[in-house]
Enzyme design. Structure first.
Site, PDB file in Angstrom:
ATOM      1  N   CYS A 243       0.840  -1.244   0.046  1.00 49.00           N
ATOM      2  CA  CYS A 243      -0.002  -0.124   0.103  1.00 49.00           C
ATOM      3  C   CYS A 243       0.869   1.351  -0.066  1.00 49.00           C
ATOM      4  CB  CYS A 243      -0.941   0.237   1.246  1.00 49.00           C
ATOM      5  SG  CYS A 243      -0.147  -0.628   2.622  1.00 49.00           S
TER       6      CYS A 243
ATOM      7  N   HIS B 231      -3.251   6.360   4.387  1.00 42.26           N
ATOM      8  CA  HIS B 231      -1.571   6.362   4.765  1.00 42.26           C
ATOM      9  C   HIS B 231      -1.105   7.887   4.274  1.00 42.26           C
ATOM     10  CE1 HIS B 231      -1.734   2.293   6.154  1.00 42.26           C
ATOM     11  NE2 HIS B 231      -0.877   1.703   4.924  1.00 42.26           N
TER      12      HIS B 231
HETATM   13  O1  L14 Z   1       3.070  -5.992   2.613  1.00 42.48           O
HETATM   14  O2  L14 Z   1       0.419  -3.529   8.259  1.00 42.48           O
HETATM   15  O3  L14 Z   1       0.875  -5.831   1.957  1.00 42.48           O
HETATM   16  O4  L14 Z   1       0.079  -1.517   7.276  1.00 42.48           O
HETATM   17  C1  L14 Z   1       0.219  -4.339   3.949  1.00 42.48           C
HETATM   18  C2  L14 Z   1      -0.379  -4.075   5.273  1.00 42.48           C
HETATM   19  C3  L14 Z   1       2.292  -4.815   5.033  1.00 42.48           C
HETATM   20  C4  L14 Z   1       1.785  -4.444   6.295  1.00 42.48           C
HETATM   21  C5  L14 Z   1       1.863  -5.564   2.496  1.00 42.48           C
HETATM   22  C6  L14 Z   1       0.368  -2.669   7.267  1.00 42.48           C
HETATM   23  C7  L14 Z   1       1.339  -5.595   4.004  1.00 42.48           C
HETATM   24  C8  L14 Z   1       1.000  -3.227   6.073  1.00 42.48           C
END
Ligand code: L14
Length: 340
Positions: free
Chosen positions: A133, A246
């Site tokens: 993300c 985010h």
């Molecule tokens: O690699 O916890 O797709 O915000 C996506 C969510 C990694 C952690 C990934 C989080 C995850 C992320």
């Protein structure tokens, strides 16, 4: 392989991203033939709505992929590792949201606004990987600048919402906030420390080099998506007490000079980007405003006066939507339009 409807399986359908995928398929009128909603035993007996109809959630198993054309996967990494190849063997193309396949050189890692041409390489292994993300929103914002003047180095710090870690993490921020305001003790399960009223400089686990996996995903995925191993990237990823969206503070050093005004103009016409930048009106991207939106919002665009060819940007997006579900559905749209 020629039909105007596609049988779609959503794996991890009851999770945050899975639910968002189902609602985006409906919203964007994706040509869904049969829809199969798959999840682990924990979701047995539940149902979900799609286009006004109820669908039972089925327990994921080896035989789940018969007659499926497209598998949209968003379960845990180990589940994708096991079941994505099974779906491919059954004749489906898999678009996988986990980190498991992203760095496999034979598997394309795609953000449709940035490297749609890579989708053609799905033929190698039948799998297309959806990036992390935090990486997705960063490369959508930087691609037009990269193409115009080149980028030598990226320094990024993230402020990541708890929704990235799933439903339990959302509940944990809520429950801790209520507990603290009532002077009660907090429970910590989803994160190693209290997240309410706090910032945690750790997302995912630590590696030998002192960085977290999340940080190294941003480094390695960015290079792969731009197809440029010479680009230098360094990241610090931080969990903040925000539910959705985010935010990222991004500092870049470009190859050639570009002014802040030129960047604003460039980004105003860029696919998937919305410039939100008027400091006089106190107008800049906000996490709470990103929720439910498709666009990656970019603001606080200014020249880095400490170096010759530097820029600072503030980039915000809905991590569950463009950061995961929407990006996966956009890949599927390009796949059926141009490669089926
Ligand atoms: O690699 O916890 O797709 O915000 C996506 C969510 C990694 C952690 C990934 C989080 C995850 C992320």
């Amino acid at each position: 392989m020629s039909s105007d409807k596609f049988n779609v399986a959503v794996v991890g359908a009851t999770g945050l991203v899975g639910q968002e995928i189902v609602s985006i398929l409906e919203e964007r009128s994706f040509p869904v033939g049969n829809l199969r909603l798959l999840a682990s035993e924990r979701s047995a007996g539940t149902s979900m709505e799609f286009k006004g109809q109820n669908y039972d959630v089925e327990i994921l198993c080896e035989d789940s992929f018969k007659d499926i054309d497209i598998g949209l996967f968003s379960p845990g990494g180990s589940v994708s590792a096991k079941y994505a190849p099974m779906a491919v063997d059954a004749g489906a193309v898999v678009i996988d949201n986990t980190s498991h396949f992203r760095m496999d050189p034979d598997i394309p890692l795609v953000v449709p606004e940035v490297n749609p041409e890579e989708i053609a390489r799905f033929k190698n292994k039948g799998i297309i990987a959806n990036p992390n993300c935090s990486t997705i929103q960063m490369v959508v914002a930087l691609k037009p600048i990269y193409d115009e003047v080149g980028i030598k180095r990226i320094i990024v710090s993230t402020y990541q919402a708890v929704s990235g870690a799933g439903k339990d993490a959302i509940d944990e921020l809520h429950d801790q906030t209520v507990a603290i305001l009532n002077q009660q003790a907090v429970d910590c399960n989803a994160f190693p420390y209290q997240i309410a009223f706090n910032c945690l400089p750790q997302i995912d686990s630590f590696l030998e080099n002192g960085y977290t996996k999340e940080e190294m995903k941003m480094v390695n995925e960015t290079r792969k998506i731009f197809g440029d191993d010479s680009i230098k990237v360094t990241a610090t990823t931080v969990r903040v007490p925000v539910f959705f969206g985010h935010s990222e503070s991004i500092n870049i050093e470009t190859e050639d000079k570009i002014t802040a005004d030129e960047v604003k103009k460039l980004l105003s016409n860029a696919p998937g980007v919305q410039v939100v930048d008027d400091t006089k009106a106190l107008f800049y991207p906000l996490a709470i405003e990103s929720a439910g939106r498709d666009a990656v919002m970019v603001g606080r665009i200014r020249e880095d006066e400490s170096i010759d060819k530097g820029l600072n940007l503030w980039v915000v997006a809905d991590n569950v939507r463009k950061g995961a579900a929407l990006n996966a559905v956009q890949i599927a749209e390009t796949l059926i339009k141009e490669h089926w």
